[in-house]
Write an enzyme that holds these catalytic residues in place. Structure first.
Site, PDB file in Angstrom:
ATOM      1  N   SER A 137       3.515   3.629  45.643  1.00 20.25           N
ATOM      2  CA  SER A 137       2.637   2.736  46.397  1.00 20.25           C
ATOM      3  C   SER A 137       3.448   1.630  47.061  1.00 20.25           C
ATOM      4  O   SER A 137       4.483   1.194  46.527  1.00 20.25           O
ATOM      5  CB  SER A 137       1.652   2.104  45.406  1.00 20.25           C
ATOM      6  N   TYR A 161      -0.133  -2.853  37.672  1.00 24.28           N
ATOM      7  CA  TYR A 161      -0.253  -1.560  38.365  1.00 24.28           C
ATOM      8  C   TYR A 161       1.029  -1.284  39.171  1.00 24.28           C
ATOM      9  O   TYR A 161       1.647  -0.221  39.040  1.00 24.28           O
ATOM     10  CB  TYR A 161      -1.475  -1.551  39.289  1.00 24.28           C
ATOM     11  N   LYS A 165       4.305   1.507  38.730  1.00 27.71           N
ATOM     12  CA  LYS A 165       4.853   2.416  39.756  1.00 27.71           C
ATOM     13  C   LYS A 165       6.362   2.200  39.901  1.00 27.71           C
ATOM     14  O   LYS A 165       7.124   3.154  40.062  1.00 27.71           O
ATOM     15  CB  LYS A 165       4.156   2.181  41.104  1.00 27.71           C
TER      16      LYS A 165
HETATM   17  P1  NAD Z   1      -8.058   8.797  42.302  1.00 28.11           P
HETATM   18  O1  NAD Z   1      -8.431   7.943  41.151  1.00 28.11           O
HETATM   19  O2  NAD Z   1      -9.103   9.217  43.255  1.00 28.11           O
HETATM   20  O3  NAD Z   1      -7.314  10.124  41.766  1.00 28.11           O
HETATM   21  C1  NAD Z   1      -6.523  10.135  40.614  1.00 28.11           C
HETATM   22  C2  NAD Z   1      -7.003  11.282  39.738  1.00 28.11           C
HETATM   23  O4  NAD Z   1      -6.213  11.317  38.561  1.00 28.11           O
HETATM   24  C3  NAD Z   1      -8.463  11.128  39.288  1.00 28.11           C
HETATM   25  O5  NAD Z   1      -9.170  12.305  39.617  1.00 28.11           O
HETATM   26  C4  NAD Z   1      -8.388  10.913  37.778  1.00 28.11           C
HETATM   27  O6  NAD Z   1      -9.474  11.510  37.117  1.00 28.11           O
HETATM   28  C5  NAD Z   1      -7.059  11.581  37.453  1.00 28.11           C
HETATM   29  N1  NAD Z   1      -6.350  11.063  36.276  1.00 28.11           N
HETATM   30  C6  NAD Z   1      -6.076   9.781  35.956  1.00 28.11           C
HETATM   31  N2  NAD Z   1      -5.341   9.726  34.826  1.00 28.11           N
HETATM   32  C7  NAD Z   1      -5.138  11.014  34.432  1.00 28.11           C
HETATM   33  C8  NAD Z   1      -4.460  11.613  33.347  1.00 28.11           C
HETATM   34  N3  NAD Z   1      -3.824  10.880  32.426  1.00 28.11           N
HETATM   35  N4  NAD Z   1      -4.452  12.964  33.251  1.00 28.11           N
HETATM   36  C9  NAD Z   1      -5.105  13.732  34.164  1.00 28.11           C
HETATM   37  N5  NAD Z   1      -5.772  13.214  35.201  1.00 28.11           N
HETATM   38  C10 NAD Z   1      -5.784  11.873  35.340  1.00 28.11           C
HETATM   39  O7  NAD Z   1      -6.866   8.061  43.052  1.00 28.11           O
HETATM   40  P2  NAD Z   1      -6.208   8.381  44.474  1.00 28.11           P
HETATM   41  O8  NAD Z   1      -6.625   7.332  45.412  1.00 28.11           O
HETATM   42  O9  NAD Z   1      -6.384   9.799  44.814  1.00 28.11           O
HETATM   43  O10 NAD Z   1      -4.683   8.096  44.101  1.00 28.11           O
HETATM   44  C11 NAD Z   1      -3.810   9.129  43.705  1.00 28.11           C
HETATM   45  C12 NAD Z   1      -2.472   8.531  43.351  1.00 28.11           C
HETATM   46  O11 NAD Z   1      -1.978   7.806  44.469  1.00 28.11           O
HETATM   47  C13 NAD Z   1      -2.516   7.551  42.172  1.00 28.11           C
HETATM   48  O12 NAD Z   1      -1.359   7.740  41.395  1.00 28.11           O
HETATM   49  C14 NAD Z   1      -2.479   6.190  42.855  1.00 28.11           C
HETATM   50  O13 NAD Z   1      -1.880   5.210  42.040  1.00 28.11           O
HETATM   51  C15 NAD Z   1      -1.642   6.485  44.094  1.00 28.11           C
HETATM   52  N6  NAD Z   1      -1.922   5.564  45.195  1.00 28.11           N
HETATM   53  C16 NAD Z   1      -3.198   5.441  45.665  1.00 28.11           C
HETATM   54  C17 NAD Z   1      -3.470   4.544  46.701  1.00 28.11           C
HETATM   55  C18 NAD Z   1      -4.872   4.342  47.217  1.00 28.11           C
HETATM   56  O14 NAD Z   1      -5.128   3.309  47.835  1.00 28.11           O
HETATM   57  N7  NAD Z   1      -5.786   5.280  47.013  1.00 28.11           N
HETATM   58  C19 NAD Z   1      -2.418   3.811  47.272  1.00 28.11           C
HETATM   59  C20 NAD Z   1      -1.130   3.976  46.778  1.00 28.11           C
HETATM   60  C21 NAD Z   1      -0.891   4.870  45.743  1.00 28.11           C
HETATM   61  C1  WQD Z   2      -7.305  -4.623  52.496  1.00 26.81           C
HETATM   62  C2  WQD Z   2      -7.635  -5.930  53.233  1.00 26.81           C
HETATM   63  C3  WQD Z   2      -8.362  -7.673  51.766  1.00 26.81           C
HETATM   64  C4  WQD Z   2     -12.163  -5.832  50.595  1.00 26.81           C
HETATM   65  C5  WQD Z   2      -4.857  -2.144  47.560  1.00 26.81           C
HETATM   66  C6  WQD Z   2      -3.871  -2.129  46.433  1.00 26.81           C
HETATM   67  C7  WQD Z   2      -2.699  -1.263  46.786  1.00 26.81           C
HETATM   68  C8  WQD Z   2      -3.116   0.128  47.233  1.00 26.81           C
HETATM   69  C9  WQD Z   2      -4.177   0.076  48.276  1.00 26.81           C
HETATM   70  C10 WQD Z   2      -2.975   1.598  45.317  1.00 26.81           C
HETATM   71  C11 WQD Z   2      -7.136  -7.170  52.506  1.00 26.81           C
HETATM   72  C12 WQD Z   2      -9.462  -7.285  52.738  1.00 26.81           C
HETATM   73  C13 WQD Z   2     -10.937  -6.081  51.170  1.00 26.81           C
HETATM   74  C14 WQD Z   2     -13.284  -6.622  50.979  1.00 26.81           C
HETATM   75  C15 WQD Z   2     -11.865  -7.829  52.501  1.00 26.81           C
HETATM   76  N1  WQD Z   2      -3.656   0.911  46.159  1.00 26.81           N
HETATM   77  N2  WQD Z   2     -10.782  -7.060  52.107  1.00 26.81           N
HETATM   78  N3  WQD Z   2     -13.082  -7.594  51.930  1.00 26.81           N
HETATM   79  O1  WQD Z   2      -5.315  -4.984  48.788  1.00 26.81           O
HETATM   80  O2  WQD Z   2      -4.036  -4.009  50.748  1.00 26.81           O
HETATM   81  O3  WQD Z   2      -4.237  -2.713  48.689  1.00 26.81           O
HETATM   82  O4  WQD Z   2      -5.248  -0.779  47.858  1.00 26.81           O
HETATM   83  O5  WQD Z   2      -1.787   1.727  45.234  1.00 26.81           O
HETATM   84  O6  WQD Z   2      -1.922  -1.176  45.653  1.00 26.81           O
HETATM   85  O7  WQD Z   2      -3.438  -3.451  46.209  1.00 26.81           O
HETATM   86  O8  WQD Z   2      -6.239  -3.009  50.078  1.00 26.81           O
HETATM   87  O9  WQD Z   2      -8.454  -2.299  50.857  1.00 26.81           O
HETATM   88  O10 WQD Z   2      -8.302  -3.877  48.879  1.00 26.81           O
HETATM   89  O11 WQD Z   2      -7.734  -4.709  51.155  1.00 26.81           O
HETATM   90  O12 WQD Z   2     -11.742  -8.711  53.337  1.00 26.81           O
HETATM   91  O13 WQD Z   2     -14.408  -6.472  50.462  1.00 26.81           O
HETATM   92  O14 WQD Z   2      -9.068  -6.071  53.287  1.00 26.81           O
HETATM   93  O15 WQD Z   2      -8.369  -9.053  51.533  1.00 26.81           O
HETATM   94  O16 WQD Z   2      -6.717  -8.083  53.470  1.00 26.81           O
HETATM   95  P1  WQD Z   2      -4.932  -3.821  49.575  1.00 26.81           P
HETATM   96  P2  WQD Z   2      -7.763  -3.421  50.192  1.00 26.81           P
END
Ligand code: NAD
Ligand code: WQD
Length: 349
Positions: A137, A161, A165
């Site tokens: 991330s 979190y 990572k």
């Molecule tokens: P998500 O929660 O939709 O998907 C993750 C899946 O993993 C879920 O279906 C959950 O049930 C499963 N899971 C969690 N722990 C588990 C375990 N111990 N064993 C088996 N299954 C498990 O999340 P996502 O948005 O699809 O994110 C996927 C990956 O990408 C995550 O590792 C997340 O940290 C990373 N990521 C997501 C974002 C984002 O904004 N969505 C941004 C950066 C990184």
């Molecule tokens: C985006 C912008 C908020 C909600 C997070 C995690 C990051 C990654 C992605 C996993 C910001 C603004 C939001 C609302 C708002 N996830 N906002 N009103 O914070 O950049 O990233 O998700 O890895 O780790 O930190 O994303 O979508 O929460 O916010 O104004 O109700 O929208 O302040 O500027 P963020 P976000």
């Protein structure tokens, strides 16, 4: 007379393991893997998804992935699965992803995210499998004054979190440094958003969404009364926070490009997956309003604790190493997220 080619038996499809494959990004990536000719085995404990996603993937891709409900920390399960059929590579999406939750329950985040990778890598090595694409991330970066963020920007995550990572990236780098058979790509996602263009797959957050796009969708569908813009006094052109929103299908395509790269490269590499463009909260709101043809109720609230003003990706490494770049813009993100919300989305139980 059949030609020699016609009489050949069909080559078996390469099989990959997708952990977390019923989740948001894993399900979209599975669709592309199936379309590219891979067989897919999903392992997901359904802690943040539901089993009916497997059927939705089949509807969209025309082929069904295998699905096992289980935890990646269950080493005996992984060993059985690896022994049962040859796996060519692992995409590791499974993990916990809420920044806010990680501040309340840090142990859960380290146990699941770091613990999961340790068990997974041990069992992979045991099975002679060394190709891994990991979901990292942009949270691993600190709050930097210098933008865009390159892969060499300072790493300084502000919460458990993000630190989980970064620990995993460190661990994976150590692994690759001590055993040259490992081929590991750590993909640093910026802000994934949008949905599959069919409207059959998308993001299904439990409870009140933390992220901007699902929150906007719920305001548009009437589930929430208004959007609260978290601060309009940031040092940005319109005062609201700037992020790099990337369409989930572009992100999914980046994973296939990463696997191709690993087929010819060993070691550990971290790669940003973003668009290289920053958009403000108001840019996203205006794009969404354009797509749905009406304005949305919103008010300006205070800054959200822990938020940074701006962040977007340098995408040169992804372009150079993977030959990949994002193709879709804000309008496609909003259009597809709204199609999913207004037609296909079922609430999580
Ligand atoms: P998500 O929660 O939709 O998907 C993750 C899946 O993993 C879920 O279906 C959950 O049930 C499963 N899971 C969690 N722990 C588990 C375990 N111990 N064993 C088996 N299954 C498990 O999340 P996502 O948005 O699809 O994110 C996927 C990956 O990408 C995550 O590792 C997340 O940290 C990373 N990521 C997501 C974002 C984002 O904004 N969505 C941004 C950066 C990184
Ligand atoms: C985006 C912008 C908020 C909600 C997070 C995690 C990051 C990654 C992605 C996993 C910001 C603004 C939001 C609302 C708002 N996830 N906002 N009103 O914070 O950049 O990233 O998700 O890895 O780790 O930190 O994303 O979508 O929460 O916010 O104004 O109700 O929208 O302040 O500027 P963020 P976000």
């Amino acid at each position: 007379m059949p030609t020699p080619e016609m009489s050949l038996p069909e080559a078996p499809r390469p099989r990959v393991l997708v952990t977390g494959g019923t989740g948001f990004i894993g399900s979209h990536t599975t669709v592309l893997l199936l379309a590219a000719g891979y067989d897919v085995l999903i392992v997901d404990n359904l802690s943040n998804s539901t089993a009916d996603v497997v059927g939705a993937i089949e509807t969209v891709a025309g082929r069904r992935p295998d699905f096992v409900c289980g935890d990646v920390r269950d080493g005996a399960l992984l060993a059985r699965l690896f022994a049962r059929s040859a796996i060519a590579a692992v995409f590791h999406f499974a993990g916990l992803k809420s920044v806010a939750e990680s501040l309340v329950s840090p142990l859960d985040y380290y146990a699941n995210n770091v613990g999961g990778v340790i068990v997974l890598c041990r069992e992979m090595a045991e099975a002679g499998l060394h190709t891994l694409v990991f979901s990292s991330s942009a949270t691993v970066y600190g709050d930097s004054d210098t933008l865009p963020l390159t892969e060499s920007s300072p790493l300084d995550p502000a919460q458990p979190y993000g630190r989980s990572k970064l620990m995993i990236e460190t661990l994976l780098g150590d692994l690759a440094a001590t055993d040259s058979r490992w081929r590991i790509a750590s993909l640093r996602y910026f802000n994934p958003a949008g949905a599959h263009e069919s409207g059959a797959l998308g993001e299904r957050p439990r409870g009140i969404p933390n992220n901007l796009m699902p929150y906007l969708c719920q305001v548009a569908s009437g589930e929430r009364p208004e959007l609260i813009v978290h601060g309009n006094d940031y040092p940005t052109p319109d005062g609201t926070g700037i992020r790099d929103y990337i369409h989930v299908m572009d992100l999914a395509q980046g994973h296939l490009a990463a696997l191709d790269y690993l087929n010819t490269h060993s070691g550990f590499v971290a790669i940003n997956l973003g668009t290289g463009r920053g958009s403000s909260v108001l840019d996203l709101v205006h794009a969404f309003e354009r797509v749905i043809g009406r304005t949305l109720p919103r008010r300006i609230g205070p800054r959200r604790s822990g938020d940074i003003a701006a962040c977007w990706a340098a995408v040169d490494r992804a372009r150079e190493l993977l030959g990949w770049q994002s193709e879709r813009g804000l309008d496609a993100i909003c259009r597809d997220a709204w199609r999913w919300t207004s037609t296909g989305r079922r609430p999580q139980p």
